[in-house]
Design a protein around this motif. Structure first.
Motif, PDB file in Angstrom:
ATOM      1  N   ILE A  74      38.579 113.292  67.565  1.00 63.81           N
ATOM      2  CA  ILE A  74      39.595 112.392  68.096  1.00 63.81           C
ATOM      3  C   ILE A  74      40.905 112.666  67.364  1.00 63.81           C
ATOM      4  N   VAL A  75      41.973 112.808  68.118  1.00 66.50           N
ATOM      5  CA  VAL A  75      43.314 112.972  67.558  1.00 66.50           C
ATOM      6  C   VAL A  75      44.067 111.677  67.841  1.00 66.50           C
ATOM      7  N   THR A  76      44.621 111.071  66.799  1.00 67.06           N
ATOM      8  CA  THR A  76      45.364 109.824  66.975  1.00 67.06           C
ATOM      9  C   THR A  76      46.782 109.980  66.436  1.00 67.06           C
ATOM     10  N   ILE A  77      47.692 109.257  67.065  1.00 66.55           N
ATOM     11  CA  ILE A  77      49.093 109.226  66.642  1.00 66.55           C
ATOM     12  C   ILE A  77      49.402 107.790  66.234  1.00 66.55           C
ATOM     13  N   ARG A  78      49.897 107.602  65.016  1.00 70.62           N
ATOM     14  CA  ARG A  78      50.207 106.273  64.498  1.00 70.62           C
ATOM     15  C   ARG A  78      51.598 106.264  63.899  1.00 70.62           C
ATOM     16  N   ASN A  79      52.187 105.053  63.848  1.00 65.46           N
ATOM     17  CA  ASN A  79      53.468 104.916  63.160  1.00 65.46           C
ATOM     18  C   ASN A  79      53.223 104.507  61.716  1.00 65.46           C
ATOM     19  N   GLN A  80      54.274 104.273  60.987  1.00 62.01           N
ATOM     20  CA  GLN A  80      54.194 103.943  59.565  1.00 62.01           C
ATOM     21  C   GLN A  80      53.400 102.672  59.294  1.00 62.01           C
ATOM     22  N   ASN A  81      53.236 101.799  60.284  1.00 56.60           N
ATOM     23  CA  ASN A  81      52.464 100.561  60.136  1.00 56.60           C
ATOM     24  C   ASN A  81      51.048 100.688  60.675  1.00 56.60           C
ATOM     25  N   MET A 123      51.178 104.918  68.463  1.00 56.47           N
ATOM     26  CA  MET A 123      52.507 105.425  68.822  1.00 56.47           C
ATOM     27  C   MET A 123      52.301 106.447  69.937  1.00 56.47           C
ATOM     28  N   THR A 124      52.371 105.981  71.158  1.00 59.30           N
ATOM     29  CA  THR A 124      52.032 106.829  72.299  1.00 59.30           C
ATOM     30  C   THR A 124      53.151 107.768  72.705  1.00 59.30           C
ATOM     31  N   SER A 125      54.392 107.315  72.542  1.00 64.27           N
ATOM     32  CA  SER A 125      55.508 108.111  73.056  1.00 64.27           C
ATOM     33  C   SER A 125      56.763 107.877  72.228  1.00 64.27           C
ATOM     34  N   VAL A 126      57.726 108.759  72.445  1.00 63.77           N
ATOM     35  CA  VAL A 126      59.067 108.632  71.866  1.00 63.77           C
ATOM     36  C   VAL A 126      60.037 108.934  72.998  1.00 63.77           C
ATOM     37  N   ASP A 127      61.007 108.075  73.165  1.00 65.08           N
ATOM     38  CA  ASP A 127      62.008 108.244  74.223  1.00 65.08           C
ATOM     39  C   ASP A 127      61.358 108.372  75.603  1.00 65.08           C
ATOM     40  N   GLY A 128      60.238 107.682  75.787  1.00 67.27           N
ATOM     41  CA  GLY A 128      59.560 107.687  77.085  1.00 67.27           C
ATOM     42  C   GLY A 128      58.710 108.914  77.367  1.00 67.27           C
ATOM     43  N   VAL A 129      58.584 109.819  76.401  1.00 63.50           N
ATOM     44  CA  VAL A 129      57.789 111.029  76.568  1.00 63.50           C
ATOM     45  C   VAL A 129      56.532 110.911  75.706  1.00 63.50           C
ATOM     46  N   ILE A 130      55.380 111.203  76.295  1.00 63.80           N
ATOM     47  CA  ILE A 130      54.089 111.034  75.632  1.00 63.80           C
ATOM     48  C   ILE A 130      53.796 112.203  74.691  1.00 63.80           C
ATOM     49  N   PHE A 131      53.135 111.905  73.563  1.00 63.47           N
ATOM     50  CA  PHE A 131      52.657 112.937  72.647  1.00 63.47           C
ATOM     51  C   PHE A 131      51.550 113.756  73.319  1.00 63.47           C
ATOM     52  N   ILE A 165      46.814 120.197  66.710  1.00 61.35           N
ATOM     53  CA  ILE A 165      48.272 120.127  66.767  1.00 61.35           C
ATOM     54  C   ILE A 165      48.705 118.867  67.504  1.00 61.35           C
ATOM     55  N   ALA A 166      49.680 118.177  66.928  1.00 58.09           N
ATOM     56  CA  ALA A 166      50.362 117.082  67.628  1.00 58.09           C
ATOM     57  C   ALA A 166      51.738 117.610  68.008  1.00 58.09           C
ATOM     58  N   PHE A 167      52.103 117.458  69.284  1.00 62.43           N
ATOM     59  CA  PHE A 167      53.383 117.982  69.750  1.00 62.43           C
ATOM     60  C   PHE A 167      54.196 116.885  70.432  1.00 62.43           C
ATOM     61  N   HIS A 168      55.469 116.866  70.095  1.00 64.36           N
ATOM     62  CA  HIS A 168      56.438 116.020  70.785  1.00 64.36           C
ATOM     63  C   HIS A 168      57.815 116.597  70.518  1.00 64.36           C
ATOM     64  N   GLN A 169      58.575 116.787  71.550  1.00 65.87           N
ATOM     65  CA  GLN A 169      59.882 117.443  71.425  1.00 65.87           C
ATOM     66  C   GLN A 169      60.908 116.652  70.629  1.00 65.87           C
ATOM     67  N   SER A 170      60.709 115.327  70.466  1.00 62.08           N
ATOM     68  CA  SER A 170      61.732 114.487  69.842  1.00 62.08           C
ATOM     69  C   SER A 170      61.417 114.054  68.416  1.00 62.08           C
ATOM     70  N   VAL A 171      60.373 114.634  67.798  1.00 61.14           N
ATOM     71  CA  VAL A 171      60.057 114.274  66.418  1.00 61.14           C
ATOM     72  C   VAL A 171      60.273 115.486  65.524  1.00 61.14           C
ATOM     73  N   ASN A 172      60.271 115.230  64.211  1.00 64.30           N
ATOM     74  CA  ASN A 172      60.493 116.296  63.245  1.00 64.30           C
ATOM     75  C   ASN A 172      59.296 116.403  62.312  1.00 64.30           C
ATOM     76  N   PRO A 173      58.593 117.503  62.303  1.00 65.75           N
ATOM     77  CA  PRO A 173      58.753 118.681  63.161  1.00 65.75           C
ATOM     78  C   PRO A 173      58.161 118.418  64.549  1.00 65.75           C
ATOM     79  N   PRO A 174      58.636 119.115  65.571  1.00 63.62           N
ATOM     80  CA  PRO A 174      58.121 118.902  66.936  1.00 63.62           C
ATOM     81  C   PRO A 174      56.644 119.248  67.076  1.00 63.62           C
ATOM     82  N   GLU A 175      56.169 120.138  66.222  1.00 69.35           N
ATOM     83  CA  GLU A 175      54.756 120.528  66.243  1.00 69.35           C
ATOM     84  C   GLU A 175      54.207 120.447  64.829  1.00 69.35           C
TER      85      GLU A 175
END
Length: 108
Positions: A2-9, A13-21, A57-67
């Protein structure tokens, strides 16, 4: 796995700027699967994997790093969670955490 995406809390965290991870699974430098994370739990489940070494790999064009990537070894008798944790306000990767859940076949 299972790959999960979480925020600092530790919230989903499913998406950023309306775009899904997107979660990508590679083995021997070959992409074997990729999935958008679930909109409710911000996870992607990869079932029926053989034990062995994988690159997650977690990918999202709007985060740093994107990959962001993590090499893991999946054992035959476990469920492995690869958790990517981001600072949501800064859109910055904070850390990657592995959680292993061994199957205990002796309890049945």
């Amino acid at each position: 796995m299972i790959v999960t995406i979480r925020n600092q809390n530790e919230n989903a965290m499913t998406s950023v700027d309306g775009v899904i991870f997107v979660a990508i699974l590679k083995q021997d430098d070959t992409i074997i699967q990729h999935k958008s994370v679930n909109l409710r739990y911000a996870d992607a489940q990869f079932a029926h994997l053989e034990s062995g070494q994988y690159t997650v790999i977690a990918f999202h064009q709007s985060v740093n790093p994107p990959e962001a990537q993590q090499t893991v070894t999946l054992l035959e008798d476990e469920l492995l969670e690869v958790r990517f944790i981001y600072s949501e306000p800064e859109k910055q990767l904070l850390r990657i955490r592995l959680n292993r859940f061994p199957f205990d076949f002796n309890t049945y």
